[in-house]
Scaffold this active site. Structure first.
Site, PDB file in Angstrom:
ATOM      1  N   HIS A  12       0.936  -1.049  -0.055  1.00  0.00           N
ATOM      2  CA  HIS A  12      -0.050  -0.084   0.008  1.00  0.00           C
ATOM      3  C   HIS A  12       0.950   1.237  -0.027  1.00  0.00           C
ATOM      4  O   HIS A  12       0.562   2.080   0.673  1.00  0.00           O
ATOM      5  CB  HIS A  12      -0.796  -0.064   1.378  1.00  0.00           C
ATOM      6  CG  HIS A  12      -1.951  -1.075   1.261  1.00  0.00           C
ATOM      7  ND1 HIS A  12      -2.576  -1.342   2.297  1.00  0.00           N
ATOM      8  CD2 HIS A  12      -2.345  -1.922   0.283  1.00  0.00           C
ATOM      9  CE1 HIS A  12      -3.459  -2.357   2.241  1.00  0.00           C
ATOM     10  NE2 HIS A  12      -3.171  -2.869   0.857  1.00  0.00           N
TER      11      HIS A  12
HETATM   12  C1  LIG Z   1      -0.023  -7.541  -4.601  1.00  0.00           C
HETATM   13  C2  LIG Z   1      -0.707  -6.455  -4.281  1.00  0.00           C
HETATM   14  C3  LIG Z   1      -1.702  -6.655  -3.587  1.00  0.00           C
HETATM   15  C4  LIG Z   1      -2.940  -5.997  -3.298  1.00  0.00           C
HETATM   16  N1  LIG Z   1      -3.913  -6.130  -2.683  1.00  0.00           N
HETATM   17  C5  LIG Z   1      -4.481  -5.221  -2.469  1.00  0.00           C
HETATM   18  C6  LIG Z   1      -6.288  -5.474  -2.100  1.00  0.00           C
HETATM   19  O1  LIG Z   1      -6.717  -6.833  -1.949  1.00  0.00           O
HETATM   20  N2  LIG Z   1      -7.277  -4.461  -1.774  1.00  0.00           N
HETATM   21  C7  LIG Z   1      -6.896  -3.203  -1.807  1.00  0.00           C
HETATM   22  O2  LIG Z   1      -7.370  -2.200  -1.666  1.00  0.00           O
HETATM   23  N3  LIG Z   1      -5.541  -2.714  -2.425  1.00  0.00           N
HETATM   24  C8  LIG Z   1      -4.551  -3.780  -2.602  1.00  0.00           C
HETATM   25  N4  LIG Z   1      -3.373  -3.352  -3.167  1.00  0.00           N
HETATM   26  C9  LIG Z   1      -3.070  -1.951  -3.348  1.00  0.00           C
HETATM   27  C10 LIG Z   1      -3.966  -1.163  -4.497  1.00  0.00           C
HETATM   28  O3  LIG Z   1      -3.901  -2.439  -5.606  1.00  0.00           O
HETATM   29  C11 LIG Z   1      -3.016  -0.040  -4.999  1.00  0.00           C
HETATM   30  O4  LIG Z   1      -2.807   0.710  -3.954  1.00  0.00           O
HETATM   31  C12 LIG Z   1      -3.594   0.581  -6.037  1.00  0.00           C
HETATM   32  O5  LIG Z   1      -3.880  -0.362  -7.236  1.00  0.00           O
HETATM   33  C13 LIG Z   1      -2.711   1.902  -6.508  1.00  0.00           C
HETATM   34  O6  LIG Z   1      -3.560   2.488  -7.573  1.00  0.00           O
HETATM   35  P1  LIG Z   1      -2.730   3.554  -8.310  1.00  0.00           P
HETATM   36  O7  LIG Z   1      -3.664   4.043  -9.448  1.00  0.00           O
HETATM   37  O8  LIG Z   1      -2.166   4.570  -7.441  1.00  0.00           O
HETATM   38  O9  LIG Z   1      -1.535   2.792  -9.198  1.00  0.00           O
HETATM   39  P2  LIG Z   1      -1.531   1.530  -9.797  1.00  0.00           P
HETATM   40  O10 LIG Z   1      -2.685   0.722  -9.975  1.00  0.00           O
HETATM   41  O11 LIG Z   1       0.001   0.715  -9.597  1.00  0.00           O
HETATM   42  O12 LIG Z   1      -1.162   2.047 -11.474  1.00  0.00           O
HETATM   43  C14 LIG Z   1      -0.096   2.685 -11.971  1.00  0.00           C
HETATM   44  C15 LIG Z   1      -0.085   2.543 -13.452  1.00  0.00           C
HETATM   45  O13 LIG Z   1       0.596   3.338 -13.915  1.00  0.00           O
HETATM   46  C16 LIG Z   1       1.619   2.400 -15.029  1.00  0.00           C
HETATM   47  N5  LIG Z   1       2.972   3.331 -15.125  1.00  0.00           N
HETATM   48  C17 LIG Z   1       4.253   3.661 -14.375  1.00  0.00           C
HETATM   49  N6  LIG Z   1       4.982   4.377 -14.604  1.00  0.00           N
HETATM   50  C18 LIG Z   1       4.544   4.543 -16.005  1.00  0.00           C
HETATM   51  C19 LIG Z   1       5.209   5.234 -16.913  1.00  0.00           C
HETATM   52  N7  LIG Z   1       6.358   5.683 -16.903  1.00  0.00           N
HETATM   53  N8  LIG Z   1       4.604   5.327 -18.226  1.00  0.00           N
HETATM   54  C20 LIG Z   1       3.340   4.709 -18.482  1.00  0.00           C
HETATM   55  N9  LIG Z   1       2.877   3.781 -17.497  1.00  0.00           N
HETATM   56  C21 LIG Z   1       3.309   3.700 -16.137  1.00  0.00           C
HETATM   57  C22 LIG Z   1       1.980   1.251 -13.966  1.00  0.00           C
HETATM   58  O14 LIG Z   1       2.154   0.215 -15.074  1.00  0.00           O
HETATM   59  C23 LIG Z   1       0.400   0.966 -13.634  1.00  0.00           C
HETATM   60  O15 LIG Z   1      -0.198   0.432 -14.635  1.00  0.00           O
HETATM   61  C24 LIG Z   1      -2.454  -4.642  -3.546  1.00  0.00           C
HETATM   62  C25 LIG Z   1      -1.380  -4.269  -4.395  1.00  0.00           C
HETATM   63  C26 LIG Z   1      -0.569  -5.309  -4.787  1.00  0.00           C
HETATM   64  C27 LIG Z   1       0.504  -4.865  -5.401  1.00  0.00           C
END
Ligand SMILES: Cc1cc2nc3c(=O)[nH]c(=O)nc-3n(C[C@H](O)[C@H](O)[C@H](O)COP(=O)(O)OP(=O)(O)OC[C@H]3O[C@@H](n4cnc5c(N)ncnc54)[C@H](O)[C@@H]3O)c2cc1C
Length: 511
Positions: A451
């Site tokens: 997280h």
């Molecule tokens: C293994 C795991 C289990 C988890 N379990 C849970 C759960 O059960 N419930 C829950 O609520 N949360 C869970 N989480 C946490 C939750 O999924 C994350 O907090 C949330 O998805 C974050 O969202 P975000 O939009 O900030 O980033 P992300 O969903 O990580 O999205 C960022 C995106 O940007 C892309 N990206 C990065 N850099 C670049 C670039 N330079 N150019 C183009 N694209 C790029 C990445 O590839 C990615 O697709 C878990 C996370 C993981 C890894």
């Protein structure tokens, strides 16, 4: 390397939890043209869609496969830190638990001066995102893109643990996202028809036929382009070709808590001395970029399982049940969460014992840490992983809920309902009873619960990176919308909050 130039109204960087929600909402109006850029490939691996198989995605092409710096309070271990790198981002890799956090979390953000981020305001975004299959008016949404449901088929060990937690004094709670967070029970999950409902499945797949939405995968953004103080576009690389995407309206970074600050730093926005160290021209000296990294730490209490099926059902999210407990009355809300799994889950479950035994794991998780760390550049090469230093357990007292959590896990394992399935305690092991022994076990085996947040913190002080409309301080035409903007980590899982941040961003951009 040729260079092509395309022009759009909005460019969204990162098709993760927040980015997919944002791109979907922006393109609801056919007058707005949006380019969504994702570094990872399409989400076509079967393990993404089959819920219990998500651990098989660790350390594969759909994982950024990061490691932290050596953590001094964890015996200098470098901790594995997975992040989704595919359509859906981390929501394509996560355990599908749907939790919003505590109302206090959002009211606290608002109290820090962030207008429009109170629980009452955010509840509208949570509801708008959601379709809650069981149906319940007051706290849940109906007809939203994100399907939230009860587990189709729960494991008998999870059922025993739910009864056991209640018997151990943690009052049963049928809905952690309802009237109260505290209590024990089954998690609701982001699934539809027994398959994962990632943010890509919820928001992007149904919008792919919109002529105003272009989604590019395998497209890694390397930096932001500027005209004076105004961000004008991004450069990205796809299949060995460099492209420039121009944004007539705005660029939004939704690359997550590790990569959004990395992109700002690569583009000259961050602490001046750090940028100069890497030979990057300073565009805006913004000292807070990459700081305030917060995360939740967990530790698994593992038992031999003496009955019941060996594996969770094909629709199981593995971590089927849990609880929220308020240990320290000085904390505003629950400070301990359990993630319970009918499998072996010490650290990430990557190295189970090599024998025929079955296991279950109760996982105490510290959800109100005071420790903060940072993300910084290791290099000015955009393909080089950034330095991730969460400073786990750096603050006094952050270890306490984990130690108390192990004791509580043992109380739950001792209850009659759990007894039927419970053999020997494997980790930490029955011989570890002293306070110092339990602390040592935590330092040796604690790991991230995935997280990371807070590295582009929202606020209006000197260390804030974005304002309460998510605009990056000191430049025009550039916002951040993902888990990185959280001023303070929420006391629960972070997928639903990240999606709600994407929803909120779309409202801010279209107002
Ligand atoms: C293994 C795991 C289990 C988890 N379990 C849970 C759960 O059960 N419930 C829950 O609520 N949360 C869970 N989480 C946490 C939750 O999924 C994350 O907090 C949330 O998805 C974050 O969202 P975000 O939009 O900030 O980033 P992300 O969903 O990580 O999205 C960022 C995106 O940007 C892309 N990206 C990065 N850099 C670049 C670039 N330079 N150019 C183009 N694209 C790029 C990445 O590839 C990615 O697709 C878990 C996370 C993981 C890894």
């Amino acid at each position: 390397m040729s260079n092509t130039i395309t022009a759009h109204d909005f460019v969204v960087v990162g098709a993760g939890s927040a980015g997919c929600a944002l791109a979907h909402r922006l393109t609801e109006d056919s007058d707005r043209d949006v380019l969504l850029l994702e570094a990872g490939q399409p989400d076509d691996k079967e393990e993404i869609h089959t819920p219990p198989l998500f651990p098989e995605l660790y350390r594969t092409a759909v994982d950024w496969d990061y490691y932290t710096e050596p953590q001094p309070e964890l015996h200098d271990r470098k901790l594995y830190h997975p992040r989704g790198k595919t359509l859906g981002g981390s929501s394509s890799l996560n355990a599908m638990i749907y939790i919003r956090g505590h109302p206090w979390d959002y009211d606290h953000w608002a109290d820090l001066g962030n207008d429009g981020w109170s629980y009452e305001a955010m509840l509208d975004h949570f509801k708008r995102a959601e379709h809650f299959e069981p149906g319940d008016g007051d706290f849940h949404g109906e007809g939203g893109p994100l399907n939230v449901t009860t587990l189709e088929d729960t494991h008998p060990v999870s059922e025993a643990l739910v009864e056991g937690m209640a018997e151990a004094g943690i009052e049963h709670n049928p809905d952690f996202n309802g009237e109260r967070l505290a209590g024990s029970g089954f998690y609701h999950v982001t699934q539809r028809d027994g398959k994962r409902c990632s943010s890509a499945a919820a928001y992007i797949k149904p919008a792919l036929d919109r002529s105003n939405l272009t989604v590019e995968t395998g497209a890694q953004v390397t930096d932001i382009t500027f005209d004076g103080d105004r961000a004008t576009g991004v450069r990205y690389e796809q299949d060995g070709t460099e492209h420039t995407a121009e944004a007539g309206s705005e660029i939004v970074l939704s690359a997550g808590a590790i990569n959004s600050p990395q992109l700002l730093l690569l583009s000259g926005i961050g602490p001046a001395a750090h940028l100069e160290e890497h030979g990057i021209d300073v565009r805006v000296d913004l000292p807070g970029v990459g700081k305030n990294l917060q995360d939740h730490l967990k530790v698994g209490v593992v038992y031999e399982q003496t009955g019941g099926p060996e594996a969770p059902a094909p629709s199981s999210n593995v971590v089927e049940s849990g609880c929220f407990v308020h240990l320290d009355e000085d904390e505003p809300a629950p400070d301990l969460q359990f993630h319970n799994a009918p499998v072996y889950l010490l650290e990430h479950g990557l190295t189970p014992p090599d024998d025929d035994r079955s296991f279950f794991t109760i996982i105490p998780t510290q959800i109100r840490p005071d420790s903060t760390g940072e993300v910084r550049l290791a290099s000015d090469d955009p393909y080089h992983s950034p330095v991730i230093d969460p400073n786990y357990l750096g603050a006094d007292g952050d270890i306490d809920p984990l130690v108390e959590g192990i004791k509580l896990a043992r109380d739950v394992a001792d209850t009659d309902p759990v007894d039927e399935f419970c053999g020997a305690e494997v980790h930490p092991g029955p011989e570890v009873t002293s306070e110092s022994g339990l602390r040592e076990f935590v330092r040796e085996h604690a790991s991230t619960v995935y997280h990371p947040v807070g590295t582009c913190r929202m606020g209006d002080d000197d260390m804030a990176v974005v304002d309460d409309e998510l605009r990056v301080h000191g430049v025009e035409g550039l916002r951040v919308a993902d888990a990185s903007i959280m001023p303070d980590i929420v006391g629960g899982n972070t997928n639903a909050p990240s999606i709600a941040i994407g929803e909120k961003a779309s409202a801010l951009l279209t107002e």
